[in-house]
Scaffold this motif. Sequence first.
Motif, PDB file in Angstrom:
ATOM      1  N   ALA A  72       0.749  -1.254   0.002  1.00 16.53           N
ATOM      2  CA  ALA A  72      -0.031   0.023   0.055  1.00 16.53           C
ATOM      3  C   ALA A  72       0.782   1.230   0.039  1.00 16.53           C
ATOM      4  O   ALA A  72       0.519   2.304  -0.893  1.00 16.53           O
ATOM      5  CB  ALA A  72      -0.805  -0.033   1.164  1.00 16.53           C
ATOM      6  N   GLN A  73       2.070   1.282   0.785  1.00 11.64           N
ATOM      7  CA  GLN A  73       2.998   2.342   0.993  1.00 11.64           C
ATOM      8  C   GLN A  73       3.646   2.505  -0.465  1.00 11.64           C
ATOM      9  O   GLN A  73       3.850   3.749  -1.098  1.00 11.64           O
ATOM     10  CB  GLN A  73       3.932   2.167   1.907  1.00 11.64           C
ATOM     11  CG  GLN A  73       3.293   2.193   3.202  1.00 11.64           C
ATOM     12  CD  GLN A  73       4.581   1.790   4.382  1.00 11.64           C
ATOM     13  OE1 GLN A  73       5.016   1.230   4.195  1.00 11.64           O
ATOM     14  NE2 GLN A  73       4.286   2.611   5.749  1.00 11.64           N
ATOM     15  N   ARG A  74       3.985   1.422  -0.929  1.00 11.60           N
ATOM     16  CA  ARG A  74       4.683   1.566  -2.475  1.00 11.60           C
ATOM     17  C   ARG A  74       3.815   2.243  -3.499  1.00 11.60           C
ATOM     18  O   ARG A  74       4.262   2.840  -4.268  1.00 11.60           O
ATOM     19  CB  ARG A  74       5.067  -0.014  -2.828  1.00 11.60           C
ATOM     20  CG  ARG A  74       6.116  -0.367  -1.974  1.00 11.60           C
ATOM     21  CD  ARG A  74       6.662  -1.805  -2.609  1.00 11.60           C
ATOM     22  NE  ARG A  74       7.643  -1.500  -3.962  1.00 11.60           N
ATOM     23  CZ  ARG A  74       8.015  -2.491  -4.593  1.00 11.60           C
ATOM     24  NH1 ARG A  74       7.781  -3.707  -4.279  1.00 11.60           N
ATOM     25  NH2 ARG A  74       8.749  -2.284  -5.576  1.00 11.60           N
ATOM     26  N   ARG A  75       2.418   1.601  -3.394  1.00 13.23           N
ATOM     27  CA  ARG A  75       1.602   2.314  -4.627  1.00 13.23           C
ATOM     28  C   ARG A  75       1.331   3.741  -4.268  1.00 13.23           C
ATOM     29  O   ARG A  75       1.158   4.653  -5.067  1.00 13.23           O
ATOM     30  CB  ARG A  75       0.253   1.542  -4.346  1.00 13.23           C
ATOM     31  CG  ARG A  75       0.142   0.065  -4.973  1.00 13.23           C
ATOM     32  CD  ARG A  75      -1.120  -0.612  -5.153  1.00 13.23           C
ATOM     33  NE  ARG A  75      -0.799  -1.866  -5.594  1.00 13.23           N
ATOM     34  CZ  ARG A  75      -0.977  -3.039  -5.125  1.00 13.23           C
ATOM     35  NH1 ARG A  75      -0.947  -3.035  -3.566  1.00 13.23           N
ATOM     36  NH2 ARG A  75      -0.757  -4.068  -5.595  1.00 13.23           N
ATOM     37  N   ASP A  76       1.172   4.007  -2.986  1.00 19.21           N
ATOM     38  CA  ASP A  76       1.144   5.640  -2.846  1.00 19.21           C
ATOM     39  C   ASP A  76       2.262   6.304  -3.347  1.00 19.21           C
ATOM     40  O   ASP A  76       1.996   7.350  -3.809  1.00 19.21           O
ATOM     41  CB  ASP A  76       0.828   5.648  -1.292  1.00 19.21           C
ATOM     42  CG  ASP A  76       0.427   7.268  -0.872  1.00 19.21           C
ATOM     43  OD1 ASP A  76      -0.494   7.771  -1.513  1.00 19.21           O
ATOM     44  OD2 ASP A  76       1.364   7.647  -0.123  1.00 19.21           O
ATOM     45  N   ALA A  77       3.309   5.614  -2.803  1.00 17.10           N
ATOM     46  CA  ALA A  77       4.624   6.587  -3.228  1.00 17.10           C
ATOM     47  C   ALA A  77       4.639   6.428  -4.781  1.00 17.10           C
ATOM     48  O   ALA A  77       5.122   7.776  -5.246  1.00 17.10           O
ATOM     49  CB  ALA A  77       6.041   5.626  -2.692  1.00 17.10           C
ATOM     50  N   HIS A  78       4.676   5.676  -5.540  1.00 11.42           N
ATOM     51  CA  HIS A  78       4.613   5.718  -6.887  1.00 11.42           C
ATOM     52  C   HIS A  78       3.619   6.608  -7.786  1.00 11.42           C
ATOM     53  O   HIS A  78       4.006   7.551  -8.467  1.00 11.42           O
ATOM     54  CB  HIS A  78       4.528   4.212  -7.683  1.00 11.42           C
ATOM     55  CG  HIS A  78       5.394   3.481  -7.545  1.00 11.42           C
ATOM     56  ND1 HIS A  78       6.126   2.707  -6.339  1.00 11.42           N
ATOM     57  CD2 HIS A  78       6.522   2.937  -8.548  1.00 11.42           C
ATOM     58  CE1 HIS A  78       7.053   2.209  -6.664  1.00 11.42           C
ATOM     59  NE2 HIS A  78       7.498   2.227  -7.895  1.00 11.42           N
ATOM     60  N   ARG A  79       2.344   6.797  -7.092  1.00 14.29           N
ATOM     61  CA  ARG A  79       1.445   7.872  -7.463  1.00 14.29           C
ATOM     62  C   ARG A  79       1.839   9.195  -7.233  1.00 14.29           C
ATOM     63  O   ARG A  79       1.505   9.888  -7.862  1.00 14.29           O
ATOM     64  CB  ARG A  79       0.106   7.230  -6.988  1.00 14.29           C
ATOM     65  CG  ARG A  79      -0.289   5.870  -7.515  1.00 14.29           C
ATOM     66  CD  ARG A  79      -1.576   5.541  -6.519  1.00 14.29           C
ATOM     67  NE  ARG A  79      -1.983   4.274  -7.039  1.00 14.29           N
ATOM     68  CZ  ARG A  79      -2.704   3.081  -6.458  1.00 14.29           C
ATOM     69  NH1 ARG A  79      -3.233   3.645  -5.324  1.00 14.29           N
ATOM     70  NH2 ARG A  79      -2.783   2.000  -6.957  1.00 14.29           N
ATOM     71  N   ARG A 274      12.912   9.662  -5.143  1.00 14.95           N
ATOM     72  CA  ARG A 274      13.704   8.907  -4.176  1.00 14.95           C
ATOM     73  C   ARG A 274      12.778   7.949  -3.537  1.00 14.95           C
ATOM     74  O   ARG A 274      13.109   6.870  -2.795  1.00 14.95           O
ATOM     75  CB  ARG A 274      14.568   9.643  -3.271  1.00 14.95           C
ATOM     76  CG  ARG A 274      13.703  10.823  -2.328  1.00 14.95           C
ATOM     77  CD  ARG A 274      14.647  11.508  -1.813  1.00 14.95           C
ATOM     78  NE  ARG A 274      14.105  12.566  -0.974  1.00 14.95           N
ATOM     79  CZ  ARG A 274      14.606  13.617  -0.321  1.00 14.95           C
ATOM     80  NH1 ARG A 274      15.960  13.503  -0.196  1.00 14.95           N
ATOM     81  NH2 ARG A 274      13.777  14.622   0.303  1.00 14.95           N
ATOM     82  N   ARG A 275      11.326   8.195  -3.209  1.00 13.86           N
ATOM     83  CA  ARG A 275      10.471   7.538  -2.448  1.00 13.86           C
ATOM     84  C   ARG A 275      10.164   6.341  -3.343  1.00 13.86           C
ATOM     85  O   ARG A 275       9.639   5.304  -2.663  1.00 13.86           O
ATOM     86  CB  ARG A 275       9.229   8.346  -2.008  1.00 13.86           C
ATOM     87  CG  ARG A 275       9.485   9.469  -1.259  1.00 13.86           C
ATOM     88  CD  ARG A 275       8.030   9.972  -1.166  1.00 13.86           C
ATOM     89  NE  ARG A 275       7.857  10.824  -2.190  1.00 13.86           N
ATOM     90  CZ  ARG A 275       6.854  11.638  -2.461  1.00 13.86           C
ATOM     91  NH1 ARG A 275       5.953  11.574  -1.529  1.00 13.86           N
ATOM     92  NH2 ARG A 275       6.587  12.430  -3.478  1.00 13.86           N
ATOM     93  N   ALA A 276      10.348   6.190  -4.613  1.00  8.07           N
ATOM     94  CA  ALA A 276       9.992   4.937  -5.515  1.00  8.07           C
ATOM     95  C   ALA A 276      11.157   4.431  -6.186  1.00  8.07           C
ATOM     96  O   ALA A 276      11.269   3.115  -6.067  1.00  8.07           O
ATOM     97  CB  ALA A 276       9.053   5.344  -6.470  1.00  8.07           C
ATOM     98  N   VAL A 277      12.119   5.209  -6.450  1.00  7.17           N
ATOM     99  CA  VAL A 277      13.332   4.633  -7.154  1.00  7.17           C
ATOM    100  C   VAL A 277      14.605   5.203  -6.639  1.00  7.17           C
ATOM    101  O   VAL A 277      14.784   6.355  -6.626  1.00  7.17           O
ATOM    102  CB  VAL A 277      13.364   5.227  -8.695  1.00  7.17           C
ATOM    103  CG1 VAL A 277      14.503   4.604  -9.484  1.00  7.17           C
ATOM    104  CG2 VAL A 277      11.933   4.713  -9.257  1.00  7.17           C
ATOM    105  N   PRO A 278      15.347   4.292  -6.055  1.00  6.83           N
ATOM    106  CA  PRO A 278      16.831   4.768  -5.500  1.00  6.83           C
ATOM    107  C   PRO A 278      17.602   5.127  -6.553  1.00  6.83           C
ATOM    108  O   PRO A 278      17.978   4.784  -7.580  1.00  6.83           O
ATOM    109  CB  PRO A 278      16.972   3.459  -4.763  1.00  6.83           C
ATOM    110  CG  PRO A 278      16.664   2.248  -5.483  1.00  6.83           C
ATOM    111  CD  PRO A 278      15.217   2.575  -5.959  1.00  6.83           C
ATOM    112  N   GLY A 279      18.780   5.765  -6.001  1.00  7.20           N
ATOM    113  CA  GLY A 279      20.010   6.351  -6.766  1.00  7.20           C
ATOM    114  C   GLY A 279      19.769   7.581  -7.579  1.00  7.20           C
ATOM    115  O   GLY A 279      18.861   8.017  -7.522  1.00  7.20           O
TER     116      GLY A 279
END
Length: 333
Positions: A72-79, A274-279
């Motif tokens: 759920a956190q990942r979906r929210d971060a990507h959106r 940075r909340r969804a893709v590192p680097g």
Amino acid sequence: MTDPQLLDALAEETAEQAIPGLARKRDLCRQLLLSGCGVYHVAHYTGGVLDFALDLLAHACAPPAVDGADPAQRRDAHRRVGAQLAYRAAELSRRVWELQCGGLVRLAVQTRTGYVFCNTVVGGEYVVGFAALPSAAVDEVADPARASEVDRAASRLATDLRQLVRLPSQNPGGWSTADGERISSASTGEDVAPYVNGVEEVAAPLAASLRPAGLHYLSHHRLGEQTAAVDILHHPELEPFFSRGSTVADRRAGYERLGEDLSLLALQVSRDLRRAVPGDVERLVLDLEIGALFYYLLAPDNYLFGVVLDQDWVSQADQDMSTLGRRLAAAAG
């Protein structure tokens, strides 16, 4: 045939209110996810507001979660990241307008492990997607070929979405040309001496990478300073790209200002992601209605800026940027 595991993992969210015209757009985005091209999250925004989002975060094609976030956190971060990129794209479109090459049609971002695209559909409407990339050596300069399959698929999606409202392709990435759908009329013509400014030993390899059917402007930057800039903007083949309101001198000055700002832009985009893709951002493409602008990170505080004016040669110029970057990095090492 669609992989049943992809279908089982597919998750969708649509705006609460009934909005006409979204069903066919959502179907096209769903087809992209289920095509197996590597995209694991795609969303559509209007005016920075989410219309719908689809993802495969429950599938093995999705990368590991950042900071152990739950689904759920990942979906929210990507959106949220997608909305920020749509805002960033609108901001950049206004910024590059002074170059008189049209607005931004595609923002492409590549990190060590991921690729993110934000393509303009029509004014105020954007489609944003995330894909995982195969591993690469730590010291390598970004290679656009690692993301070319995803980029082609994203460009086709943007074109299909535009065709829903009877608009033609903007040829994002120059892929329709590269894939043989359209033949460019450009010819190599007679060689001309490039315009050169800066340190000669730095400028020489840059100048050698310029050609009408490829890169038209290049600059190298280190520690916040431009060390060299070269171009063939005065080449006879490029005359149609200039006018009374946008001379060679005007465009050259505009590129110099923008080139100096790109390290800050890359840092801002890295923070957006940075909340969804590192680097860190290692490759950044601002694809315009006419041509494209490129940022390639060579080393910390060391990068290349490049420009192609002809949309037919965007993908070729992108690969030329990577080739030159690898050559410079090898020489420095």
